[in-house]
Design an enzyme around this catalytic site. Structure first.
Site, PDB file in Angstrom:
ATOM      1  N   GLU A 208     -14.337  -2.017   4.589  1.00 56.21           N
ATOM      2  CA  GLU A 208     -13.515  -3.193   4.853  1.00 56.21           C
ATOM      3  C   GLU A 208     -12.976  -3.225   6.272  1.00 56.21           C
ATOM      4  OE1 GLU A 208     -12.974  -6.022   3.363  1.00 56.21           O
ATOM      5  OE2 GLU A 208     -14.523  -5.326   1.983  1.00 56.21           O
TER       6      GLU A 208
ATOM      7  N   GLN B 280       0.824  -1.205   0.000  1.00 62.08           N
ATOM      8  CA  GLN B 280       0.000   0.000   0.000  1.00 62.08           C
ATOM      9  C   GLN B 280       0.862   1.260   0.000  1.00 62.08           C
ATOM     10  OE1 GLN B 280      -1.789   1.151   3.736  1.00 62.08           O
ATOM     11  NE2 GLN B 280      -3.754   1.521   2.759  1.00 62.08           N
ATOM     12  N   GLY B 281       0.641   2.143  -0.958  1.00 58.35           N
ATOM     13  CA  GLY B 281       1.404   3.392  -1.027  1.00 58.35           C
ATOM     14  C   GLY B 281       0.543   4.599  -0.704  1.00 58.35           C
ATOM     15  N   TYR B 282       0.232   4.755   0.574  1.00 52.32           N
ATOM     16  CA  TYR B 282      -0.547   5.909   1.021  1.00 52.32           C
ATOM     17  C   TYR B 282       0.344   6.925   1.736  1.00 52.32           C
ATOM     18  CZ  TYR B 282      -5.194   3.778   0.140  1.00 52.32           C
ATOM     19  OH  TYR B 282      -6.322   3.247  -0.428  1.00 52.32           O
ATOM     20  N   SER B 283       0.879   6.523   2.920  1.00 56.66           N
ATOM     21  CA  SER B 283       1.610   7.467   3.776  1.00 56.66           C
ATOM     22  C   SER B 283       2.849   8.025   3.080  1.00 56.66           C
ATOM     23  CB  SER B 283       2.066   6.769   5.057  1.00 56.66           C
ATOM     24  OG  SER B 283       0.963   6.396   5.823  1.00 56.66           O
TER      25      SER B 283
ATOM     26  N   SER C  31      -4.503   7.198  12.912  1.00 59.88           N
ATOM     27  CA  SER C  31      -4.108   7.114  14.322  1.00 59.88           C
ATOM     28  C   SER C  31      -5.333   7.216  15.220  1.00 59.88           C
ATOM     29  CB  SER C  31      -3.134   8.244  14.657  1.00 59.88           C
ATOM     30  OG  SER C  31      -3.821   9.481  14.640  1.00 59.88           O
ATOM     31  N   ASN C  32      -5.191   6.783  16.470  1.00 60.64           N
ATOM     32  CA  ASN C  32      -6.330   6.837  17.387  1.00 60.64           C
ATOM     33  C   ASN C  32      -6.796   8.270  17.620  1.00 60.64           C
ATOM     34  OD1 ASN C  32      -6.079   4.106  17.399  1.00 60.64           O
ATOM     35  ND2 ASN C  32      -6.013   3.877  19.633  1.00 60.64           N
ATOM     36  N   GLU C  33      -5.869   9.215  17.463  1.00 64.97           N
ATOM     37  CA  GLU C  33      -6.261  10.625  17.590  1.00 64.97           C
ATOM     38  C   GLU C  33      -7.219  10.999  16.455  1.00 64.97           C
ATOM     39  OE1 GLU C  33      -3.190   9.486  17.954  1.00 64.97           O
ATOM     40  OE2 GLU C  33      -2.856   9.954  20.056  1.00 64.97           O
TER      41      GLU C  33
END
Lengths: 377, 397
Positions: free
Chosen positions: B244, B126-129, B382-384
């Site tokens: 998903e 996966q190339g997101y970040s 992230s959880n934030e």
């Protein structure tokens, strides 16, 4: 009431902080951690030359410090820089036991310890002892004017580099009796002594130590036969204060790195430190860190107390440090995000150091139980 | 209200259990149970075994070679796999790219890529970040410029999980730098063996090398590898997040982790008694188990609604936060449970050498796992960010 360091300790702190700031960079430290020895002989010698080992011993032991506040001054700085060299093992634990209990002949080694020429280790914990100081199954038998040692010791930090191990063994009693324990100075390479070394998660190295019919002379006995538990407890108390101070220093670094990151990392078009969700957590972290500093000072100030008061304060500190340490390590990583997961980044080692310190000489839960026990004596 | 499996669900559970007991190799489950890493071949072997059974792509419709399970069936399968210590099914092709192609891909893309995901012909990552685009994913900068029948791609992706094994990467790239952040992004499939792609491992704090940096320098990507429309990539990326995420709570992992923790706590001794009887430890253990029981039920409530066709929204975020916190708590307790033997850093424990372990065999990986799983609350939004989503929905401000 005076919370200022004496001018001597202030000088010690300045010297050490300056030296480590210049010399013990993240890059240098990562190289040391990855090296086969797991420590730098050069840096050890330089620190000894600066008097850092000497600061951990009293004057009559050949040093110029050795009291609770000397120990915390040194260890806070070691923690701040994430130093992995074995000051705790060589000086506070093994060296300390030799200083407290040794004959004049046995204490001769301390001059070389203070000078940075000799290293030591304390082989005490065993595979099933966990954090129980009195649980020792390794046996010592008198035999033809000498002593025979048999048993296994686990996670003996700095065992490979030590020229001698201070080994705890049982001469009488049941595995959990505080009575019946003795200490012996066993030179490295003594037949029957075998080490299986490995690196530690928080840096430095340790070994599983097997003693199989190890023969030492009667002169290797350190202190009175079967009656060293109180001396051990006192040294472990000192070591726990040192560990707490080290964790405090490391937490200061984690805080500084996180504050800097919150100020520079931009997401959604602004520094992430401008998000209140992170601001409040940073504020909590700061509050807990001051609690940790106070706990260290409180414990250091009670090191000379009678047993019950001393142990109660030490366990209070180690419990609080364990709790705050986990908070600071986890929150620092979380507020950084992915970058903190990278081994290269300074926080990775600092966070591991903080968390793994809790696994030495009693964790948060162990010291909670001890605190309760000593509160009802 | 009936919390037990229906007869059909129960029969399905039995079927999954029987399959796992007959086909999951002990060699693999032993490694998973011990917290050891798996090789590329291990993953491929497990995927192939499931594919033969028709169970590799649980959520895919049958027309694409999937099992066509509803959310409850998927949950049962995932839970049984976790309890049997089966290797996790890698999500990149199956759970991430597959559904996007099915919803937005051209017929040619579906025909070509979907069977290759199932057969394992391609290993996707996966190339997101990007270094500057983490929680704020839409600020990504990797550029794709149209050049005839190709795009010319330049930029950098990071935290690319298992990218070292991959031959294909699906990327979010910026195709219109003038548009608003979310509106100039496209979804592109890039061949990692093409000239100009460079993969560099990132060594993680626990000593593992599972993530990578991926660099693109003038990489030529044929235009037929654009999924959907140009500049609509953000929509497709978001589609993934809402459709998903049934396993986002990781209930199975937590249940399996808790079992392993109890096993360790029965063996470890504290004050002459099994650690599991130590009041402090028992209280910690009880608290996380109580939390897990409730969270598993929340998860079922969400799944049950999803099976009736309601797409989970904010519930996904709630489950991600609570699920990761519980998994991390179990990791923390497991680290505590092994006492001083958490300290050794023996990378062979992860790699599986023939050397005997240092201390008890379960102790080796627990500290590494604790540190490695700090990622749970950081990745995948992230959880934030999840809390922000929850608060926005709740407060409507």
């Amino acid at each position: 009431m005076n919370f200022e360091l004496t001018s001597e300790r202030q000088m010690l702190q300045d010297t050490l902080r300056r030296y480590l700031g210049d010399r013990y960079t993240t890059e240098v430290r990562n190289r040391i951690i990855e090296s086969d020895a797991g420590m730098s002989a050069e840096i050890w010698r330089e620190l000894a030359d600066l008097g850092i080992v000497a600061a951990l011993f009293t004057e009559d032991q050949g040093g110029f410090g050795g009291l609770g506040f000397d120990i915390v001054t040194v260890f806070e700085e070691l923690g701040r820089a994430g130093v992995v060299e074995p000051f705790l093992d060589t000086a506070v634990l093994a060296g300390g036991l030799v200083a407290d209990l040794g004959s004049e002949a046995q204490r001769a080694v301390l001059e070389r310890v203070v000078g940075g020429e000799a290293q030591l280790a304390w082989a005490h914990g065993e595979p099933t002892s966990r954090y129980d100081l009195s649980h020792v199954e390794t046996t010592a038998r008198s035999l033809d004017g000498g002593i025979e040692l048999n048993g296994r010791k686990s996670v003996v930090v700095n065992a490979e580099a030590a020229e001698a191990l201070v080994v705890t063994a049982r001469e009488s009693g049941e595995p959990d009796d505080p009575e019946g324990l003795s200490l012996f100075l066993v030179p490295g390479g003594t037949p029957g002594l075998s080490l299986r070394g490995y690196p530690l998660m928080g840096g430095a190295r340790a070994a599983e130590v097997t003693l199989e019919t190890v023969h030492v002379p009667e002169a290797a006995r350190l202190g009175p036969a079967g009656d060293v538990y109180s001396a051990i407890e006192r040294r472990v108390a000192m070591a726990n204060v040192a560990l707490s101070a080290e964790a405090l220093g490391a937490m200061e670094t984690a805080k500084a790195l996180t504050v800097a990151y919150l100020g520079t990392r931009k997401q959604f078009g602004r520094p992430i430190g401008t998000f209140q969700a992170l601001q409040h957590r940073m504020a909590d972290l700061m509050i807990e860190l001051e609690q940790a500093r106070s706990a260290v000072i409180l414990a250091a100030g009670h090191m000379a107390d009678e047993r019950c008061s001393r142990e109660r304060h030490v366990s209070a500190a180690k419990n609080l440090i364990g709790r705050v340490g986990r908070l600071v390590a986890e929150e620092s990583i979380q507020m950084h995000g992915g970058i903190a997961m990278s081994q290269e980044y300074e926080l990775a080692h600092i966070a591991k150091r903080i968390v793994m310190l809790d696994h030495r000489l009693g964790d948060t839960d162990h010291h909670m139980e001890r605190f309760i026990a000593f509160s009802h004596v | 209200m009936d919390l037990s499996d229906t007869p059909e669900e129960l029969a399905f559970r039995e079927e999954v259990r029987a399959f796992l007991s007959a086909h999951l190799p002990a060699r693999l489950s032993d490694r998973v149970r011990a917290g050891k890493s798996l090789s590329k071949e291990d993953h491929e072997a497990w995927h192939a075994m499931l594919n033969t059974k028709g169970w590799l792509a649980g959520s895919w419709p049958k027309e694409y070679g999937g099992a066509g399970w509803n959310a409850v069936e998927r949950h049962i399968f995932e839970e049984e796999c976790a309890l049997a210590y089966a290797p996790r099914i890698l999500p990149f092709g199956l759970a991430m790219l597959g559904p996007v192609l099915q919803a937005f891909g051209s017929p040619a893309q579906k025909d070509y890529w979907l069977p290759r995901i199932l057969s394992g012909a391609d290993w996707w990552c996966q190339g997101y970040s990007e270094p500057g685009a983490g929680s704020d994913l839409a600020s990504l900068k990797t550029r794709a410029v149209r050049d005839g029948d190709h795009y010319l791609v330049n930029g950098q992706k990071t935290w690319t999980t298992l990218g070292q094994h991959a031959n294909m990467i699906f990327c979010l790239v910026r195709t219109d730098p003038a548009a608003k952040a979310q509106e100039g992004i496209s979804f592109l499939l890039i061949d990692m063996t093409a000239p100009g792609v460079e993969v560099r491992p990132i060594l993680l704090l626990d000593g593992t090398a599972e993530v990578n940096e991926v660099w693109f320098t003038d990489v030529r990507v044929p235009v037929e590898n654009l999924v959907g429309e140009e500049n609509k990539g953000w929509t497709y990326a978001k589609y993934l997040l809402t459709h998903e995420r049934t396993n986002i709570a990781g209930v199975g992992f937590s249940i399996a982790g808790l079992e392993r923790l109890k096993h360790i706590a029965r063996i470890e001794r504290s004050g002459g008694r099994p650690l599991i009887e130590n009041p402090h430890f028992a209280a910690r253990l009880a608290k996380v188990e109580i939390d897990l029981m409730a969270m598993a039920t929340t998860n079922l409530r969400v799944i049950s609604r999803a099976a009736e066709g309601q797409a989970p929204g904010v519930e996904s975020s709630m489950l991600k936060v609570k699920g990761t916190v519980i998994r991390q708590e179990i990791n923390d307790l497991t680290r505590r449970a092994v006492g001083p033997y958490a300290m050794p850093f023996v990378s062979e424990a992860l790699e599986g050498a023939n050397e005997p372990p240092v201390g008890p065999d379960y102790a080796g990986p627990v500290a590494a796992q604790y540190f490695n799983n700090r990622k749970l609350s950081i990745y995948g939004g992230s959880n934030e960010v999840q809390r922000q989503i929850i608060a926005k929905t709740l407060l409507e401000l």
